[in-house]
Design a protein around this motif. Sequence first.
Motif: not given
Lengths: 499, 157
Positions: A165, A167-168, A170-172, A174-175, A177-178, A181, A431, A443, A446-447, B21, B48, B59
């Motif tokens: 998937s 969408l999943k 992309v979610g992973m 972003v997770l 990236l977080l 941090l 996932m 992450g 990128m920031e 999520f 950020f 999402i």
Amino acid sequence: MELFDNLALGFSTAFTLTNLFYCLIGTILGTAVGVLPGLGPLATIAMLLPATFALPPVTSLIMLAGIYYGAQYGGSTTAILVNLPGESSSIVTALDGYAMARNGEAGKALATAAISSFFAGCAATLLLALFAPPLAVVALTFGPAEYFSLMVLGLVASVVLANGSVLKAVGMIVLGLLLGLIGLDVNSGIPRFTFGMPQLYDGVNFVVVAMGVFGLGEIIHNLEQGEARSIISRKIGGLMPTRADLKRIVAPVLRGTFLGSALGILPGGGAMLASFAAYALEKKVSPNRAQFGKGAIEGVAAPESANNAGAQTSFIPMLTLGIPSNPVMALMVGAMVIQGIQPGPAVLTEQPTLFWGIVVSMWIGNVFLVLLNLPLIGLWARMIMVPYHYLFPTILVFCAIGVFSLNNSAFDILLMVGFGFFGYLCAKLGMEPAPMLLGFIIGPMMEEYLRRALLLSRSDPMVFLQRPISAAMLAVAALLLVLVLLPSLQKKRAEAFQE
Amino acid sequence: MNSKAPGRTAGSQDLWSGLIFIAFGLLAMALARGYAMGHAGRMGPGYFPTVLGGVLAFIGLVLIVQAFLSSSEAVAGFSWRKAALVLGASGLFGLTVEGLGLAPAIVLIVMISGLASERFRPWPYLALGGGLSAFSVLTFVTLLGLPIPAFGPWLGF
């Protein structure tokens, strides 16, 4: 010719006794983990990282690289002999390779895999030597805006090319990236997401994440799948392909090498995607396509050349831009940082011995692999018999020691256990954890680039569109995202991964 | 959605992924409230993470909507016992390696995680644990010089 001077420099670096020795160790280890199903190069490199801290940077990277491309060789052995992919990149090799083995041509299939891999490895090494320097020159002109856009493009491309998937995935990312941090913010010195725990001030070590998700998580998932294992009893048979066979594989090997090299450079690409694409292509264009799935020698040659080429060209973006294109490269970036080298275009000019030493070592490693694989095939075949129920506690022990030795802290191990649980959860929920690891590494970078770009432009976000290279990269990223979200193409993509 | 998968739990893969999520996204946004936001030209440490948290939660929301609109694969049953044994054995290693020492901690992790396998038998696993202990002590403590004792203070060393 500058190229020859550079290669000469590389040879003088790679041909020291120490570096040859570690190159050999890396390729042997790589072949071994490639042969063993359930243990991949990612987990192995993560486990061995702490042991490489004491080595000089070139030596440690030469060894780690050997593990990655060595695993592509080893994976095919298991695929051909027991119809189990030792490595995700040899899944398609199993189709025709195992069929050949059933026809009593196991030896020929193994030799074909080795010859194809060797040719592809040599060609990809040459490509790396030819194209990395000009790319690094371009990359030196990049400002923070270009880097940010490049990372966006890389992350988007890794989603498009990933299985499952969108969408999943992309979610992973972003997770990831977080998660990247976590720790002290470099600009303000404020601890973020640390829950007051000083152990987290330096951030989560990526080895902890990789071992948890890919080591522990995979083990639980494998145990759940049941432990049945087919046993090889067949004779391997004659090794050498005939002249007619060799003639048949010339074109597939060339196509596979070309496709594999191209896909290896792309972010999100690498060995696995390369082998799938090469097999699919061969199935469409080969004059013997009717024989595919029933033991066509082309069906072994094409994916095996592609996965080895892809494994090697995926070093290009890592060495020239400092941006990993897949999780294994993310680990290599981590290894370089630990050694005090900031991966990026400057590596080529400031550390030419490192860069060219690695490039040449890959060629030497490929020679080692052919020498190791063909005569010792009986030994590797016996290794497949190691039962998983003895293998997994062993993997667990080395994961635990590896993570503990990072900081001598029990905290890291508990963190790894947490990520292990999360990895198991991911497997259950479909996932993909690989994009998360990519996001995790990227992450903080990128920031930082986003902040710098907007600071320089006085908070004008148009800066990303006004600079032509940056704008072009964002446009490609947007186009890819639109394409992949279109329902009609989504169906095609699912079909492509089905094959 | 069909119910042919044995031992499946309620809800689909998409639904649960979406919930995870959203939980992580909201957590990130909530925690980031404690950090200075700044503005686009001079981003504070909260900027950020807040944006990322928002994107992640969004999402998750889309995934949940999708889960209700179309059928997605059901979640297969969890092997809690195997997961607990593998994870527990690793955690215990972390907690005991300094006290008991490397060798006993390795035997423990092998014996406990081994129970997760259907083919567990005490003697072969004890032999495996012993072999791995000897190998690890030799490589990591003697050769590489990691500062971990082979046998620890809890055992009187």
